[in-house]
Write an enzyme that holds these catalytic residues in place. Structure first.
Site, PDB file in Angstrom:
ATOM      1  N   ASP A 144      -1.273  12.110   5.176  1.00 50.46           N
ATOM      2  CA  ASP A 144      -2.105  11.830   3.821  1.00 50.46           C
ATOM      3  C   ASP A 144      -2.075  10.015   3.953  1.00 50.46           C
ATOM      4  O   ASP A 144      -2.359  10.049   2.749  1.00 50.46           O
ATOM      5  CB  ASP A 144      -0.342  12.413   3.158  1.00 50.46           C
ATOM      6  CG  ASP A 144      -0.413  13.788   3.449  1.00 50.46           C
ATOM      7  OD1 ASP A 144      -1.945  14.489   3.711  1.00 50.46           O
ATOM      8  OD2 ASP A 144       0.131  14.787   3.773  1.00 50.46           O
ATOM      9  N   GLY A 191      -5.488  16.693   1.848  1.00 53.07           N
ATOM     10  CA  GLY A 191      -5.182  15.688   0.803  1.00 53.07           C
ATOM     11  C   GLY A 191      -4.810  16.607   0.106  1.00 53.07           C
ATOM     12  O   GLY A 191      -5.006  16.920  -1.074  1.00 53.07           O
TER      13      GLY A 191
END
Lengths: 421, 421
Positions: A144, A191
């Protein structure tokens, strides 16, 4: 100082390079046998510590440990288990200390993302609170890319590379077909809160008109009308439209598109998935033929096309963690510092854990174009070096030769059993 | 014999190696300039011929043509346009001949799958029917691997390799996480009528218990109860379950699990959405946490991890097609013949088009295990050599360096315009 053992655990979603960090930890510990005893790994992460299910990494050959450099996933197993605060779950912390004491563990290496940094910080504080000497070092890992203080997070560069390559490849496919067939292609990438991964797809474009034509970020409220108008304009101008969408794409009210519970063009209930939701929108409103892909785990496991920069950095943070431990540090995280020159350079720095834990690094708004559908030059400058180099694994019979460790257990020393519920 | 030009077109869904066939055609024609004039490519496939939208490949440099070897997609554009029978659409055939005559085209190289073989056969027959001398050679290409008479089809080996690698990688990811998180992973792959691609995922497994644990083939009627029982048993035994499903997975009555209701130009159903359908079943009935991925175009565009064997064969069929033409052949297709020895060898053979057109090679039932969920040793023996070797493209700045040709048009010679509706 007597030689104390080290504990190493992998935490949270795995990556294609987290094992390179494990390799860095284990090889560096082995190179410092006079200072550090064995590296004992938690089977399935911190749960292995709580349940006294430890893996004796000293039983693995040097070549098996080296092969971790080219092996995706978590070689010792990972878990999603967040320790609560000491007040809320004292039993778990006491159990950890009990296990560490029984196995003479003086070093705690925790390889994970934001939640893990928080756990690692809490464990580092045990030293004081419970009177057990322990050094806790966090080893950063997350696709991430949302940890603060580090320029980037090991694991991200390889996903970025995979997504940029896949976008370029699929876009060329669509471009070939669009005259009579598919005109819109949607790639859904990971994401949930930050658009770093989707942004990386933007690297696939080299000049005006190149795909991806539209990137959807969680940071930018989704506007159906504006989106569809852009798709239509793109198809009219270029003949096709490639969209890369963060799974976390959301409406202005914060609801995820993928949770929208809408029906597709054919009246079937949406079964989850942002890409099919967007595809149905395109089909309903514009009538274009579409294809969509959801990369899911493929993107974070794609060691076959990992970024060499990422692999190098993943190893380096593992190595540095052990060096920090030997230097007597506690509650820190090795981080990646970018050099200031035009040519990309990086080195390992040191970040205090209390400034890392529970802080999410969002993508700067300046990385997203004004219209909200693309990346800017500064984003490109930031992202481009992270995908440099191809760290190909060895192959045997046409398939990557990934290692499976023996993962032999350390004999239990405690009579008391503990089950993580 | 005067030097006549050649026409080359790409047809149907593109692959990561169809341009290697184009390279084979163009390089071999260039090496025989005394026999063959220019290679004129159809822009967007056969439509380019009908609309007199021809690309002059002689304007491309030798290095640009060579770069096709490492470039996925259809460099000249492809299309889904099937010529009807001569009786049903005489106008299109007459137009073809008109364009061919105007551009002195004596060789027709058609690079595609089963439908294209049929078109190619029809075009070869024009020579007689319409009194225009033309040699039509089919260049095999299809990721579906369903052309008869050839041992395998260029394009398939690379998808097979991608799918086997992706399955192995994602499975390792799930195995790392399954103690506390995802237990079931579903990868949807292409394959409408034949399960060749899904079968290739089986190569990821090396020993009992390895993923994929379940493969769903279009050839085997889907039985919900049996499927769910198998998923549950697998999770209980191994802790997780990896499923690879052909998009063409269907119920006993022939209805697709994923049928979205639309049809393409060839009348084929547009599929997609099987993975979420299966995931919902697993969630509803067994309650396991799941993830799913749909590879879609990513699998057939993945030149970054193409099979070297596949690239070599794709080039070889292009080269052989030109050699066949020079040898005066018509209505044939170069095919791949497997040697009989234990070590994998192959050579180019020749197949008559009337035996290729409209014949779909299904996977032998003996390639699927008795329970219908896996591949047998003979399947493995057949598939394994096709993924051998890694044909890595060149990289620049972390991304594959794929070529974009200039694709300059040949000046039109006909006053009459023709629009493919």
């Amino acid at each position: 100082m007597s030689r104390r053992n080290a504990f190493y655990a992998q935490s949270g979603g795995v990556t294609s390079v987290i094992n390179a960090s494990a390799c860095g930890v284990i090889e560096t510990a082995r190179a410092n046998r006079d200072r550090i005893g064995k590296v004992l790994a938690g089977r399935n992460g911190i749960i292995g510590a709580l349940e006294e299910d430890l893996i004796d990494t000293s039983r693995e050959s040097a070549s098996a440990i080296r092969a971790l450099m080219q092996t995706p996933s978590g070689a010792f197993g990972s878990c999603r288990h967040k320790l609560k605060s000491l007040e809320d779950n004292r039993a778990e912390y006491e159990r950890l200390i009990e296990v560490f004491r029984a196995h003479n563990i003086g070093y705690f290496f925790y390889n994970g993302g934001g939640d893990s940094a928080d756990t690692c910080l809490k464990v580092s504080q045990l030293s004081h609170t419970l009177g057990y000497p322990l050094q806790a070092i966090h080893v950063p890992k997350t696709i991430d890319n949302d940890l603060p203080l580090t320029d980037n997070c090991p694991g991200f560069g390889s996903v970025a590379k995979y997504v940029a390559i896949s976008t370029r490849e699929a876009a060329m496919d669509v471009a070939s077909m669009c005259a009579t067939s598919t005109k819109v292609f949607i790639l859904e990438v990971m994401g949930r809160h930050a658009g770093w991964i989707a942004a990386a797809a933007g690297l696939a474009a080299e000049k005006e008109g190149d795909a991806p034509h539209i990137i959807l970020f969680p940071e930018i409220a989704f506007d159906r009308k504006k989106f569809l108008a852009r798709v239509q304009r793109c198809v009219k101008r270029h003949g096709y439209c490639v969209i890369v969408a963060s799974e976390g794409t959301q409406y202005a009210d914060g609801s995820f598109l993928s949770d929208s519970g809408t029906r597709d063009a054919f009246g079937h209930a949406q079964l989850g998935g942002l890409a099919p939701t967007l595809a149905a929108m395109v089909k309903d409103e514009l009538g274009y033929k579409y294809h969509w892909a959801v990369a899911d785990y493929l993107q974070r496991a794609a060691r076959h096309i990992a970024s060499q920069t990422d692999v190098d950095q993943a190893y380096a943070v593992g190595k540095a963690a052990v060096e920090f431990a030997i230097a007597g540090k506690n509650a820190v995280m090795p981080c990646i510092e970018r050099g200031r020159g035009k040519r990309y350079t990086w080195r390992i720095g040191e970040a205090p854990l209390e400034k890392v834990a529970n802080v999410e690094k969002m993508m700067p708004r300046s990385f997203i174009t004004r219209d909200g559908f693309g990346i800017t030059a500064p984003a490109r400058d930031y992202l481009a070096p992270l995908i440099l180099g191809e760290a190909y694994p060895e192959y045997r019979a046409g398939l990557p030769r990934y290692v499976q460790l023996k993962n032999l257990p350390v004999p239990r020393k405690l009579r008391k059993r503990f089950r993580v519920s």
